[in-house]
Motif scaffolding. Structure first.
Motif, short mmCIF file in Angstrom:
data_model
loop_
_atom_site.label_atom_id
_atom_site.label_comp_id
_atom_site.label_asym_id
_atom_site.label_seq_id
_atom_site.Cartn_x
_atom_site.Cartn_y
_atom_site.Cartn_z
N TYR A 69 0.96 -1.14 -0.08
CA TYR A 69 0.12 0.08 0.15
C TYR A 69 0.78 1.26 -0.03
O TYR A 69 0.69 2.15 -0.52
CB TYR A 69 -0.90 -0.07 1.32
CG TYR A 69 -1.92 1.09 1.22
CD1 TYR A 69 -3.17 1.08 0.35
CD2 TYR A 69 -1.95 2.09 2.20
CE1 TYR A 69 -3.93 2.04 0.64
CE2 TYR A 69 -2.84 3.08 2.40
CZ TYR A 69 -3.94 2.96 1.59
OH TYR A 69 -4.74 4.04 1.44
N SER A 184 -8.65 -9.49 2.92
CA SER A 184 -8.31 -9.92 1.55
C SER A 184 -7.03 -9.16 1.44
O SER A 184 -6.47 -9.65 0.09
CB SER A 184 -9.42 -9.67 0.46
OG SER A 184 -9.61 -8.29 0.53
N GLY A 188 -3.56 -8.60 5.86
CA GLY A 188 -4.61 -9.58 6.33
C GLY A 188 -4.63 -11.20 5.87
O GLY A 188 -4.71 -11.93 6.76
N LYS A 208 -15.05 -7.57 0.82
CA LYS A 208 -15.20 -8.41 -0.58
C LYS A 208 -15.95 -9.50 -0.43
O LYS A 208 -15.32 -10.59 0.00
CB LYS A 208 -13.79 -8.46 -1.17
CG LYS A 208 -12.92 -7.30 -1.41
CD LYS A 208 -11.82 -7.51 -2.07
CE LYS A 208 -10.87 -6.23 -2.14
NZ LYS A 208 -10.10 -6.21 -0.94
N PRO A 252 -13.36 0.96 12.15
CA PRO A 252 -13.30 -0.68 12.54
C PRO A 252 -12.32 -1.04 13.59
O PRO A 252 -12.88 -1.83 14.45
CB PRO A 252 -12.90 -0.93 11.11
CG PRO A 252 -12.97 -0.06 10.13
CD PRO A 252 -12.91 1.20 10.98
N LEU A 271 -3.77 1.78 8.50
CA LEU A 271 -4.54 2.61 8.52
C LEU A 271 -5.58 3.06 7.44
O LEU A 271 -5.89 4.10 6.98
CB LEU A 271 -4.02 4.01 8.94
CG LEU A 271 -2.92 4.82 7.75
CD1 LEU A 271 -2.27 6.03 8.26
CD2 LEU A 271 -2.00 3.90 6.93
N SER A 344 -7.29 -4.34 -4.30
CA SER A 344 -6.21 -5.37 -4.60
C SER A 344 -6.44 -6.61 -3.56
O SER A 344 -7.22 -6.48 -2.57
CB SER A 344 -5.00 -4.90 -4.07
OG SER A 344 -4.57 -4.73 -2.91
N1 NAP Z 1 2.94 -0.65 10.51
C1 NAP Z 1 3.71 -1.13 9.68
O1 NAP Z 1 4.83 -1.28 9.66
C2 NAP Z 1 2.77 -1.67 8.11
C3 NAP Z 1 3.50 -2.39 7.28
C4 NAP Z 1 2.72 -2.96 6.30
C5 NAP Z 1 1.55 -2.25 5.97
N2 NAP Z 1 1.03 -1.40 6.91
C6 NAP Z 1 -0.36 -0.77 6.95
O2 NAP Z 1 -1.20 -1.94 6.74
C7 NAP Z 1 -2.46 -1.68 6.07
C8 NAP Z 1 -2.66 -2.83 5.26
O3 NAP Z 1 -1.76 -3.13 4.28
P1 NAP Z 1 -1.79 -4.04 3.33
O4 NAP Z 1 -0.52 -4.22 2.27
O5 NAP Z 1 -2.51 -5.17 3.68
O6 NAP Z 1 -2.99 -3.19 2.09
P2 NAP Z 1 -4.08 -3.91 1.05
O7 NAP Z 1 -3.51 -4.85 0.42
O8 NAP Z 1 -4.34 -2.59 0.43
O9 NAP Z 1 -5.23 -4.62 2.17
C9 NAP Z 1 -6.14 -3.55 2.84
C10 NAP Z 1 -7.24 -4.12 3.01
O10 NAP Z 1 -7.91 -3.22 3.89
C11 NAP Z 1 -9.50 -3.29 3.60
N3 NAP Z 1 -9.93 -2.20 3.32
C12 NAP Z 1 -9.62 -1.22 2.23
N4 NAP Z 1 -10.10 0.14 2.32
C13 NAP Z 1 -10.70 -0.06 3.41
C14 NAP Z 1 -11.71 0.77 4.02
N5 NAP Z 1 -11.73 2.03 3.65
N6 NAP Z 1 -12.35 0.60 5.14
C15 NAP Z 1 -12.04 -0.75 5.89
N7 NAP Z 1 -11.17 -1.83 5.13
C16 NAP Z 1 -10.75 -1.51 3.99
C17 NAP Z 1 -9.38 -4.33 2.22
O11 NAP Z 1 -9.77 -5.48 2.49
P3 NAP Z 1 -10.95 -6.14 2.79
O12 NAP Z 1 -11.82 -5.80 1.35
O13 NAP Z 1 -10.95 -7.67 2.68
O14 NAP Z 1 -12.02 -5.67 3.93
C18 NAP Z 1 -8.07 -4.15 1.79
O15 NAP Z 1 -7.86 -5.20 0.74
C19 NAP Z 1 -2.21 -0.30 5.30
O16 NAP Z 1 -2.83 0.72 5.96
C20 NAP Z 1 -0.55 -0.57 5.29
O17 NAP Z 1 -0.06 1.06 5.25
C21 NAP Z 1 1.56 -0.98 8.00
#
Ligand code: NAP
Length: 354
Positions: A69, A184, A188, A208, A252, A271, A344
């Motif tokens: 992301y 997804s 996650g 999804k 959430p 976030l 994605s």
């Molecule tokens: N702290 C850290 O070190 C670290 C490291 C990596 C990533 N992150 C953060 O972790 C988060 C997830 O990363 P990722 O790589 O898994 O991203 P991602 O592949 O885009 O997955 C995020 C998922 O969150 C859900 N989502 C999207 N928009 C949403 C909304 N408005 N409200 C509720 N759910 C929503 C969707 O899943 P569903 O459709 O299944 O609900 C989406 O597939 C990001 O914010 C990223 O910046 C943090």
């Protein structure tokens, strides 16, 4: 920074480098570079020279990167991630060391680089070469290759850290269900498979509906819609989850905290639903719920290395590995835009040879 382990010996393909046949610092390479034109940000393949790369101790030939992301934010001109352009995103990279000012990691050794400043304000893994400090380089676990490491990438590392924090707090399958939000997504989905492999009863929370079957294939026993975490006025709700991994933040996460059993823990890393957390203290002071922050970026190298070693061993996630999608640089633009739309799913690996 202290290292827990020696870097692995070079593979045959890089043995020439070990014999001294290293590239010069002016070699040309391809990179997917983002430029700003009239306030718009556009990425395209460009030819760069390694002389253009920033100062650093270790030059790495990157064979694979991973899509996150944060890469999508960088590529769209988000100044909180990347201050100045042109810039090569890619917060993850794996490949072979071709020059090493410190001798450790040695030329020819295989390494993983994730986080710190890579891909943010330091040119990242969407280029065929990166130059970084030696202290950013994790030795590739033995028996692993760059593609496998990048299937997990920062997202997998983060999922591993989230689950590791729950385990450190004493989470166990007997306590009850564990929820995973943003199910997804890249973080996650790995969290689901890892928790299921460890024997947990996993509830996937996803927006999804059409991904329900694939989330069950990963190991979720139940898939519920995002409305399970829609805003409620009550400060506490029925405690249905023993523990949780939250990857979305915002409302959430606030709602999830209301539904966690006494003494349970929630690892929080993301976030996408917003950076604000509006809650009362009641889940914490009446139920003793623990909110555990997870950072995969700036933590000490040995902490990253410990998670990588686990994924290469007892934490292996075969379904995640089998379902990863490989793309070339030409497909980056579309794939990154899908991230921003929350559309994605699963893990995407950038293969520089495609
Ligand atoms: N702290 C850290 O070190 C670290 C490291 C990596 C990533 N992150 C953060 O972790 C988060 C997830 O990363 P990722 O790589 O898994 O991203 P991602 O592949 O885009 O997955 C995020 C998922 O969150 C859900 N989502 C999207 N928009 C949403 C909304 N408005 N409200 C509720 N759910 C929503 C969707 O899943 P569903 O459709 O299944 O609900 C989406 O597939 C990001 O914010 C990223 O910046 C943090």
């Amino acid at each position: 920074m202290a290292r827990a382990q020696r870097f692995p010996e070079p593979e045959d393909s890089v043995a020439d480098n070990k014999r001294g046949n290293t590239m010069t610092t002016n070699s040309e390479f391809k990179a997917w570079r983002v430029e700003e034109k009239d306030g718009e940000y556009q990425g395209s393949e460009q030819t760069l020279s390694t002389a253009d790369l920033p100062e650093g101790e270790v030059l790495i030939r990157v064979t694979h990167s991973s899509l996150n992301y944060k890469d999508a934010l960088s590529a769209s001109g988000n100044k909180g991630v990347t201050r100045s352009f042109p810039h090569t995103p890619g917060i993850d990279a794996a490949g072979e060391v071709v020059e090493s000012a410190t001798g450790e990691p040695a030329v020819g050794s295989r390494v993983i680089v994730t986080g710190y400043d890579l891909g943010m304000n330091t040119d990242g893994g969407f280029g065929e070469y990166i130059r970084v400090p030696a202290a950013w380089c994790v030795p590739m676990p033995s028996g692993w290759d760059a593609r496998t490491a990048m299937i997990y990438g920062t997202a997998g590392l983060t999922a591993g850290l989230c689950v590791g924090k729950l385990l450190k707090m004493g989470a166990s399958p007997e306590q009850g269900k564990v929820a995973v939000s943003g199910a997804s997504g890249a973080v996650g989905s790995v969290a689901i498979e890892l928790l299921a492999n460890l024997g947990f009863d996993v509830v996937a929370i996803s927006g999804k509906a059409d991904h329900a079957d694939s989330l069950k294939d990963l190991g979720a026993s139940e898939v519920v819609g995002r409305d399970a975490l829609a805003e409620e006025k009550k400060p506490l709700l029925k405690p249905v989850f023993a523990n949780a991994v939250d990857t979305v933040g915002g409302t959430p996460l606030a709602e999830l905290l209301k539904q966690v059993q006494p003494g349970g823990s929630v690892s929080c890393c993301g976030l996408v639903a917003g950076p604000q957390l509006s809650t009362t203290v009641l889940p914490f002071i009446l139920r003793g719920v623990n909110l555990l922050g997870v950072d995969s970026v700036e933590i000490p190298l040995p902490d990253k290395q410990a998670v990588w070693e686990k994924f290469a061993g007892e934490w292996k996630c075969p379904k995640t590995e089998a379902s990863a999608r490989d793309i070339g640089r030409a497909e980056l633009d579309e794939a990154l835009k899908a991230f921003l739309k929350g559309a994605s799913a699963g893990k995407i690996v950038l293969d520089h040879s495609r």
